[in-house]
Design an enzyme around this catalytic site. Structure first.
Site, PDB file in Angstrom:
ATOM      1  N   LYS A  17       0.640  -1.050  -0.076  1.00 34.51           N
ATOM      2  CA  LYS A  17      -0.191  -0.107  -0.025  1.00 34.51           C
ATOM      3  C   LYS A  17       0.948   1.069  -0.479  1.00 34.51           C
ATOM      4  O   LYS A  17       0.415   1.897  -0.737  1.00 34.51           O
ATOM      5  CB  LYS A  17      -0.563  -0.221   1.488  1.00 34.51           C
ATOM      6  CG  LYS A  17      -1.858  -1.220   1.377  1.00 34.51           C
ATOM      7  CD  LYS A  17      -2.853  -1.204   2.635  1.00 34.51           C
ATOM      8  CE  LYS A  17      -1.988  -1.027   3.641  1.00 34.51           C
ATOM      9  NZ  LYS A  17      -1.311  -2.088   4.144  1.00 34.51           N
ATOM     10  N   TYR A  19       4.390   1.680  -0.887  1.00 36.40           N
ATOM     11  CA  TYR A  19       4.716   1.345  -2.133  1.00 36.40           C
ATOM     12  C   TYR A  19       4.162   2.584  -2.905  1.00 36.40           C
ATOM     13  O   TYR A  19       4.664   3.032  -4.334  1.00 36.40           O
ATOM     14  CB  TYR A  19       5.011   0.159  -2.517  1.00 36.40           C
ATOM     15  CG  TYR A  19       6.407   0.666  -3.829  1.00 36.40           C
ATOM     16  CD1 TYR A  19       7.835  -0.079  -3.283  1.00 36.40           C
ATOM     17  CD2 TYR A  19       6.253   0.195  -5.013  1.00 36.40           C
ATOM     18  CE1 TYR A  19       9.061  -0.366  -4.250  1.00 36.40           C
ATOM     19  CE2 TYR A  19       7.116  -0.512  -5.615  1.00 36.40           C
ATOM     20  CZ  TYR A  19       8.305   0.404  -5.543  1.00 36.40           C
ATOM     21  OH  TYR A  19       9.287  -0.163  -7.063  1.00 36.40           O
ATOM     22  N   LYS A  39      -2.421   9.016   6.167  1.00 35.10           N
ATOM     23  CA  LYS A  39      -2.691   8.476   7.285  1.00 35.10           C
ATOM     24  C   LYS A  39      -3.265   8.291   8.768  1.00 35.10           C
ATOM     25  O   LYS A  39      -2.775   8.624   9.575  1.00 35.10           O
ATOM     26  CB  LYS A  39      -1.180   8.211   7.125  1.00 35.10           C
ATOM     27  CG  LYS A  39      -1.059   5.913   8.297  1.00 35.10           C
ATOM     28  CD  LYS A  39      -0.905   4.573   6.401  1.00 35.10           C
ATOM     29  CE  LYS A  39      -0.323   3.872   7.853  1.00 35.10           C
ATOM     30  NZ  LYS A  39      -0.373   2.800   6.748  1.00 35.10           N
ATOM     31  N   SER A  43       0.844   1.429  13.221  1.00 33.64           N
ATOM     32  CA  SER A  43       1.041   1.223  14.615  1.00 33.64           C
ATOM     33  C   SER A  43       2.953   0.368  14.405  1.00 33.64           C
ATOM     34  O   SER A  43       2.931   0.667  12.928  1.00 33.64           O
ATOM     35  CB  SER A  43       1.085   0.035  14.797  1.00 33.64           C
ATOM     36  OG  SER A  43       0.116  -0.644  13.815  1.00 33.64           O
TER      37      SER A  43
HETATM   38  N1  LIG Z   1       6.797  -3.468  -6.304  1.00 38.19           N
HETATM   39  C1  LIG Z   1       7.304  -3.252  -6.190  1.00 38.19           C
HETATM   40  N2  LIG Z   1       8.557  -3.445  -5.634  1.00 38.19           N
HETATM   41  C2  LIG Z   1       9.355  -3.485  -4.523  1.00 38.19           C
HETATM   42  N3  LIG Z   1       9.063  -3.609  -3.734  1.00 38.19           N
HETATM   43  C3  LIG Z   1       7.449  -4.043  -3.228  1.00 38.19           C
HETATM   44  C4  LIG Z   1       6.845  -3.487  -4.150  1.00 38.19           C
HETATM   45  N4  LIG Z   1       5.744  -3.407  -3.345  1.00 38.19           N
HETATM   46  C5  LIG Z   1       5.961  -3.845  -1.580  1.00 38.19           C
HETATM   47  N5  LIG Z   1       6.974  -3.633  -1.681  1.00 38.19           N
HETATM   48  C6  LIG Z   1       8.254  -3.938  -0.546  1.00 38.19           C
HETATM   49  O1  LIG Z   1       7.698  -4.449   0.253  1.00 38.19           O
HETATM   50  C7  LIG Z   1       7.538  -3.996   1.718  1.00 38.19           C
HETATM   51  C8  LIG Z   1       6.001  -4.211   1.934  1.00 38.19           C
HETATM   52  O2  LIG Z   1       5.531  -2.443   1.267  1.00 38.19           O
HETATM   53  P1  LIG Z   1       4.320  -1.634   2.000  1.00 38.19           P
HETATM   54  O3  LIG Z   1       5.254  -0.975   3.215  1.00 38.19           O
HETATM   55  O4  LIG Z   1       4.103  -0.609   0.871  1.00 38.19           O
HETATM   56  O5  LIG Z   1       3.340  -2.672   2.221  1.00 38.19           O
HETATM   57  P2  LIG Z   1       2.351  -1.904   3.183  1.00 38.19           P
HETATM   58  O6  LIG Z   1       0.779  -2.846   2.570  1.00 38.19           O
HETATM   59  O7  LIG Z   1       1.868  -0.813   2.852  1.00 38.19           O
HETATM   60  O8  LIG Z   1       2.105  -2.432   4.724  1.00 38.19           O
HETATM   61  P3  LIG Z   1       1.779  -2.387   5.782  1.00 38.19           P
HETATM   62  O9  LIG Z   1       0.544  -2.863   5.822  1.00 38.19           O
HETATM   63  O10 LIG Z   1       2.293  -1.685   6.942  1.00 38.19           O
HETATM   64  O11 LIG Z   1       1.426  -0.107   6.023  1.00 38.19           O
HETATM   65  C9  LIG Z   1       8.094  -2.936   1.544  1.00 38.19           C
HETATM   66  O12 LIG Z   1       9.647  -3.247   1.989  1.00 38.19           O
HETATM   67  C10 LIG Z   1       8.011  -2.773   0.559  1.00 38.19           C
HETATM   68  O13 LIG Z   1       9.314  -1.783  -0.122  1.00 38.19           O
HETATM   69 MG   LIG Z   2       2.175   0.831   4.866  1.00 41.31          MG
END
Ligand SMILES: Nc1ncnc2c1ncn2[C@@H]1O[C@H](COP(=O)(O)OP(=O)(O)OP(=O)(O)O)[C@@H](O)[C@H]1O
Ligand SMILES: [Mg+2]
Length: 226
Positions: A17, A19, A39, A43
């Site tokens: 999300k 990213y 946001k 947490s």
């Molecule tokens: N398309 C992508 N290419 C490379 N790395 C990615 C990609 N999408 C996500 N990641 C990596 O995967 C990990 C998790 O991604 P991210 O933090 O965006 O998830 P999230 O859904 O926002 O998590 P949260 O629930 O903690 O908010 C991070 O290290 C991010 O850099």
């Molecule tokens: Mg996130």
């Protein structure tokens, strides 16, 4: 309160999300739109002395060039890396809808478009004590359409279709599904995309691993900007 924007939710935690949000805010700003980020609850923030640093907001600010302190883009920020309702309980600082909306209004007064990132998956309790507050309630309060971020591999059909149907049952409008870390040559990813399109009727936007840009066309064509 109606303010132009979108709500980015996920099929689960860690699906990308932040990213995706960072690249979308960047893309909107590169088109000349004054787009910002919000946001409601985070947490797992990192403690630096007296301060809590919200990693998600920090990444979006850096990637998209948003001004100011990343902490200002977060309404409720907690150190324990657990579900927000539990982090709030442990920290003795319950999440209030008014607290979310007050911070949102401050951000909305500075930007013409606000991309809001959810926390966890689409079913994420923010409060479970005398009152119940769910992530989907926040999306409803903001009045935004939802973009759902999903993984692309095995299990994606189940995760994405269930998440879309749940969000729709909660009265939300879905704008698109983003299949993250999508591999164009992978036949499983290709078929998952076809099935998610078929069973949700939504536009599915693939995002490659290590993508440096995401076109925001699918947001700009939408009533999310109406
Ligand atoms: N398309 C992508 N290419 C490379 N790395 C990615 C990609 N999408 C996500 N990641 C990596 O995967 C990990 C998790 O991604 P991210 O933090 O965006 O998830 P999230 O859904 O926002 O998590 P949260 O629930 O903690 O908010 C991070 O290290 C991010 O850099
Ligand atoms: Mg996130």
């Amino acid at each position: 309160m109606k303010k132009r924007g979108i709500f980015v939710a996920g099929t689960g935690t860690d699906v990308g999300k932040t990213y995706v949000s960072a690249l979308l805010v960047k893309s909107l700003r590169e088109r000349g739109m004054n787009a910002g980020y919000f946001k409601p609850a985070l947490s797992g923030a990192v403690r630096e002395g007296e301060r809590l640093v919200p990693g998600d907001a920090q990444m979006v600010c850096e990637c998209a060039g948003l001004p100011g302190d990343p902490a200002d883009y977060v309404a409720y920020c907690y150190e324990p890396a657990v579900s927000p309702h539990l982090a709030a309980q442990l920290s003795g600082k319950p999440i209030e809808p008014d607290g979310i909306m007050n911070r949102f209004r401050e951000i909305a007064s500075q930007f013409d478009y606000v991309l809001t990132e959810g926390c966890g998956g689409i079913f994420c309790p923010l409060r479970t004590d005398s009152r119940t507050l769910l992530l989907t309630d926040v999306a409803s309060l903001l009045g935004y359409e939802v973009v759902l971020v999903s993984p692309s591999g095995l299990g994606a059909i189940n995760a994405a279709v269930l998440a879309v149907q749940y969000a729709q049952n909660r009265g939300l409008h879905l704008r698109a599904v983003i299949m993250n870390q999508f591999e164009d040559e992978n036949f499983l990813h290709q078929d998952n995309k076809k099935q998610i399109e078929r069973f949700t009727g939504l536009e599915v936007v693939p995002v490659a691993r290590n993508a440096r840009t995401i076109s925001a066309d699918f947001l700009l064509e939408s009533s999310a900007l109406a």
